[in-house]
Design a protein around this motif. Structure first.
Motif, PDB file in Angstrom:
ATOM      1  N   THR A 103      39.983  33.373  31.564  1.00 12.77           N
ATOM      2  CA  THR A 103      40.204  34.674  32.188  1.00 12.77           C
ATOM      3  C   THR A 103      41.279  34.559  33.266  1.00 12.77           C
ATOM      4  O   THR A 103      41.280  33.612  34.058  1.00 12.77           O
ATOM      5  N   SER A 104      42.214  35.500  33.304  1.00 11.12           N
ATOM      6  CA  SER A 104      43.257  35.507  34.334  1.00 11.12           C
ATOM      7  C   SER A 104      42.602  35.602  35.708  1.00 11.12           C
ATOM      8  O   SER A 104      41.894  36.576  35.994  1.00 11.12           O
ATOM      9  N   THR A 105      42.833  34.597  36.562  1.00  9.68           N
ATOM     10  CA  THR A 105      42.115  34.518  37.826  1.00  9.68           C
ATOM     11  C   THR A 105      43.070  34.579  39.014  1.00  9.68           C
ATOM     12  O   THR A 105      44.074  33.864  39.055  1.00  9.68           O
ATOM     13  N   VAL A 106      42.725  35.449  39.962  1.00 13.51           N
ATOM     14  CA  VAL A 106      43.447  35.561  41.229  1.00 13.51           C
ATOM     15  C   VAL A 106      42.578  34.920  42.299  1.00 13.51           C
ATOM     16  O   VAL A 106      41.435  35.327  42.511  1.00 13.51           O
ATOM     17  N   PHE A 107      43.103  33.905  42.973  1.00 14.52           N
ATOM     18  CA  PHE A 107      42.381  33.241  44.051  1.00 14.52           C
ATOM     19  C   PHE A 107      42.924  33.737  45.385  1.00 14.52           C
ATOM     20  O   PHE A 107      44.131  33.743  45.615  1.00 14.52           O
ATOM     21  N   VAL A 108      42.000  34.160  46.269  1.00 13.64           N
ATOM     22  CA  VAL A 108      42.388  34.680  47.577  1.00 13.64           C
ATOM     23  C   VAL A 108      42.078  33.627  48.641  1.00 13.64           C
ATOM     24  O   VAL A 108      41.003  33.033  48.646  1.00 13.64           O
ATOM     25  N   VAL A 109      43.042  33.411  49.529  1.00 19.71           N
ATOM     26  CA  VAL A 109      42.903  32.457  50.635  1.00 19.71           C
ATOM     27  C   VAL A 109      42.828  33.254  51.926  1.00 19.71           C
ATOM     28  O   VAL A 109      43.796  33.915  52.311  1.00 19.71           O
ATOM     29  N   HIS A 133      46.365  32.973  37.714  1.00 23.83           N
ATOM     30  CA  HIS A 133      47.179  34.176  37.498  1.00 23.83           C
ATOM     31  C   HIS A 133      48.009  34.466  38.746  1.00 23.83           C
ATOM     32  O   HIS A 133      49.184  34.803  38.656  1.00 23.83           O
ATOM     33  N   GLU A 134      47.380  34.312  39.922  1.00 27.54           N
ATOM     34  CA  GLU A 134      48.095  34.485  41.189  1.00 27.54           C
ATOM     35  C   GLU A 134      47.276  33.871  42.315  1.00 27.54           C
ATOM     36  O   GLU A 134      46.047  33.794  42.240  1.00 27.54           O
ATOM     37  N   LEU A 135      47.956  33.421  43.346  1.00 27.33           N
ATOM     38  CA  LEU A 135      47.339  32.981  44.594  1.00 27.33           C
ATOM     39  C   LEU A 135      47.742  33.975  45.673  1.00 27.33           C
ATOM     40  O   LEU A 135      48.940  34.204  45.887  1.00 27.33           O
ATOM     41  N   VAL A 136      46.771  34.558  46.330  1.00 23.04           N
ATOM     42  CA  VAL A 136      47.036  35.578  47.343  1.00 23.04           C
ATOM     43  C   VAL A 136      46.584  35.070  48.703  1.00 23.04           C
ATOM     44  O   VAL A 136      45.427  34.658  48.873  1.00 23.04           O
ATOM     45  N   LYS A 154      53.365  29.514  42.833  1.00 21.96           N
ATOM     46  CA  LYS A 154      52.722  30.820  42.995  1.00 21.96           C
ATOM     47  C   LYS A 154      52.215  30.979  44.416  1.00 21.96           C
ATOM     48  O   LYS A 154      51.906  30.010  45.099  1.00 21.96           O
ATOM     49  N   GLY A 155      52.123  32.229  44.823  1.00 17.63           N
ATOM     50  CA  GLY A 155      51.620  32.543  46.143  1.00 17.63           C
ATOM     51  C   GLY A 155      52.338  33.742  46.719  1.00 17.63           C
ATOM     52  O   GLY A 155      53.566  33.752  46.807  1.00 17.63           O
ATOM     53  N   ARG A 156      51.584  34.753  47.080  1.00 20.67           N
ATOM     54  CA  ARG A 156      52.173  35.944  47.701  1.00 20.67           C
ATOM     55  C   ARG A 156      51.220  36.461  48.759  1.00 20.67           C
ATOM     56  O   ARG A 156      50.012  36.237  48.708  1.00 20.67           O
ATOM     57  N   CYS A 157      51.792  37.151  49.727  1.00 17.06           N
ATOM     58  CA  CYS A 157      50.998  37.741  50.802  1.00 17.06           C
ATOM     59  C   CYS A 157      50.626  39.175  50.436  1.00 17.06           C
ATOM     60  O   CYS A 157      51.498  39.986  50.109  1.00 17.06           O
ATOM     61  N   ILE A 158      49.336  39.453  50.459  1.00 19.76           N
ATOM     62  CA  ILE A 158      48.845  40.834  50.421  1.00 19.76           C
ATOM     63  C   ILE A 158      47.893  40.971  51.605  1.00 19.76           C
ATOM     64  O   ILE A 158      46.828  40.344  51.632  1.00 19.76           O
ATOM     65  N   TYR A 159      48.283  41.761  52.562  1.00 20.53           N
ATOM     66  CA  TYR A 159      47.474  41.902  53.765  1.00 20.53           C
ATOM     67  C   TYR A 159      46.142  42.594  53.465  1.00 20.53           C
ATOM     68  O   TYR A 159      46.015  43.368  52.510  1.00 20.53           O
ATOM     69  N   ASN A 160      45.144  42.320  54.319  1.00 19.34           N
ATOM     70  CA  ASN A 160      43.906  43.080  54.265  1.00 19.34           C
ATOM     71  C   ASN A 160      44.213  44.547  54.562  1.00 19.34           C
ATOM     72  O   ASN A 160      45.068  44.848  55.397  1.00 19.34           O
ATOM     73  N   ALA A 161      43.507  45.417  53.890  1.00 20.63           N
ATOM     74  CA  ALA A 161      43.690  46.858  54.101  1.00 20.63           C
ATOM     75  C   ALA A 161      42.594  47.398  55.009  1.00 20.63           C
ATOM     76  O   ALA A 161      41.561  46.757  55.217  1.00 20.63           O
ATOM     77  N   ILE A 352      49.911  43.067  40.560  1.00 17.48           N
ATOM     78  CA  ILE A 352      49.467  41.795  39.990  1.00 17.48           C
ATOM     79  C   ILE A 352      48.273  41.959  39.047  1.00 17.48           C
ATOM     80  O   ILE A 352      47.816  40.983  38.454  1.00 17.48           O
ATOM     81  N   LEU A 353      47.779  43.184  38.930  1.00 17.23           N
ATOM     82  CA  LEU A 353      46.663  43.468  38.026  1.00 17.23           C
ATOM     83  C   LEU A 353      47.052  44.572  37.034  1.00 17.23           C
ATOM     84  O   LEU A 353      46.417  45.639  37.005  1.00 17.23           O
TER      85      LEU A 353
END
Length: 357
Positions: A103-109, A133-136, A154-161, A352-353
């Motif tokens: 399964t395409s997996t996004v891991f959040v740090v 799939h992506e590291l956030v 891989k690795g991109r910043c997506i801030y908390n909303a 990314i989704l």
């Protein structure tokens, strides 16, 4: 996949993410490892702790693996978003291989301190996550940190909303509080991370106690007694008010003169986002990571050099002695976090989704 939905910034941001995704048309299932459900969420909840409450030890863990694998296998999800802490490399390898499978997996740090998400061995860390799939990461600094340390592409910043309407509603709940002015600190009382010792020392050295401006500390944790003893040591017990963890701290945030943050490290601290979104300025140390990406001194609070006690004490004083400065910071709070509103963050998740059906 979450550790829980209670008592923490990472947990609150995960709950908000579930609401963002559901409101954007995604079908969401939340698998919570622990039975700690505090924050509002959307989607179907699978509480692994409740489902395995009759088991103990290794068999309990094994049942959680089996239930998670069956849920993913039977539902054929397009994506897994893993926001849980991942301190053990072998356990994470097992989950990646036998639970998430293909399964395409996004891991959040969620933290600049990578110990809770990556193994110390750089080759193992790269191996675990290079096919994700992506590291956030929730801050730019944290993304740069893990990409450089583990040699990841891989690795991109997506801030908390932040949930503007919901938080505004929560902030208007009536509470029984005195009219005396106060400043605020809230979160889990874990001194190694949050450094409440630094806060207590600098507060005691400031002009705030002398002026009757109290410090409210909301939260629980393993070091609460230690911090209470430190308050006694400095003789400021009359001015430091401890309150237990509150599901809704927003009325206190709204009435505080300002909010404090003295952490040794963070990811992107929800405390700052919550405070500024409610209209309350902040005084924060410039720890890694997050504060420098949102706080501008004189615009929405004060950013103090990391672990500089004298500068932090002076910042506390300035916020109460310079009324024009405080007013200017307060006026700049809400607009300073507009880029973190849900409508500005959700397109980054949608990117990314992409829909697969």
């Amino acid at each position: 996949m979450v550790s829980s939905l209670g008592v923490g910034g990472a947990e609150r941001s995960s709950a908000i993410l579930s609401k963002m995704l559901v409101d954007s048309g995604y079908d969401v299932t939340i698998i919570s490892i622990l039975n700690d459900i505090v924050y509002d969420y959307k989607g179907e909840l699978v509480n692994l702790e409740l489902l395995t409450s009759t088991y103990k030890g290794l068999y309990k863990r094994w049942r959680k693996f089996i239930i998670s694998r069956n849920i993913l296998s039977n539902n054929k999800f397009d994506y897994v978003i893993d926001t849980a802490s991942r301190p053990g490399w072998f356990k994470q390898w097992f989950i990646n291989t036998f639970v998430y499978q293909k399964t395409s997996t996004v891991f959040v740090v969620h933290s600049y301190n990578l110990d809770s998400y990556f193994p110390n061995h750089t080759i193992l860390g790269k191996y675990l996550y290079q096919n994700s799939h992506e590291l956030v990461g929730v801050s730019k600094d944290s993304v740069t940190h893990f990409k450089e340390k583990y040699g990841l592409q891989k690795g991109r910043c997506i801030y908390n909303a932040f949930d503007e309407a919901h938080w505004d509603m929560l902030s208007k709940v009536k509470i029984d509080i005195s009219e005396e002015p106060f400043i605020l600190s809230y979160g889990r009382i874990f001194d190694e991370i949050k450094n409440y010792s630094f806060l207590i020392k600098t507060y005691s050295q400031s002009q705030l106690p002398k002026r009757g401006i109290k410090l409210f500390i909301i939260g629980d944790g393993p070091d609460k007694i230690k911090i209470q003893n430190l308050v006694q040591f400095y003789g400021i017990q009359e001015y430091v008010i401890f309150k237990e963890f509150l599901e809704n701290p927003f009325p206190y945030i709204k009435q505080a003169l300002f909010t404090t943050l003295t952490s040794n490290y963070e990811g992107f601290p929800m405390v700052l986002l919550e405070s500024l979104a409610i209209g309350t300025p902040v005084v924060s140390v410039d720890c890694k990571s997050g504060p420098s990406e949102v706080i501008v001194t004189g615009k929405n609070g004060i950013l103090v050099p990391f672990k500089d006690e004298q500068a932090y004490t002076e910042a506390l004083n300035k916020m109460i002695e310079d009324q024009d400065f405080h007013k200017r910071c307060k006026e700049g709070t809400i607009i300073s976090v507009s880029k973190f509103k849900i409508e500005n963050i959700i397109p980054q998740w949608q990117a990314i989704l992409p829909r697969k059906r």
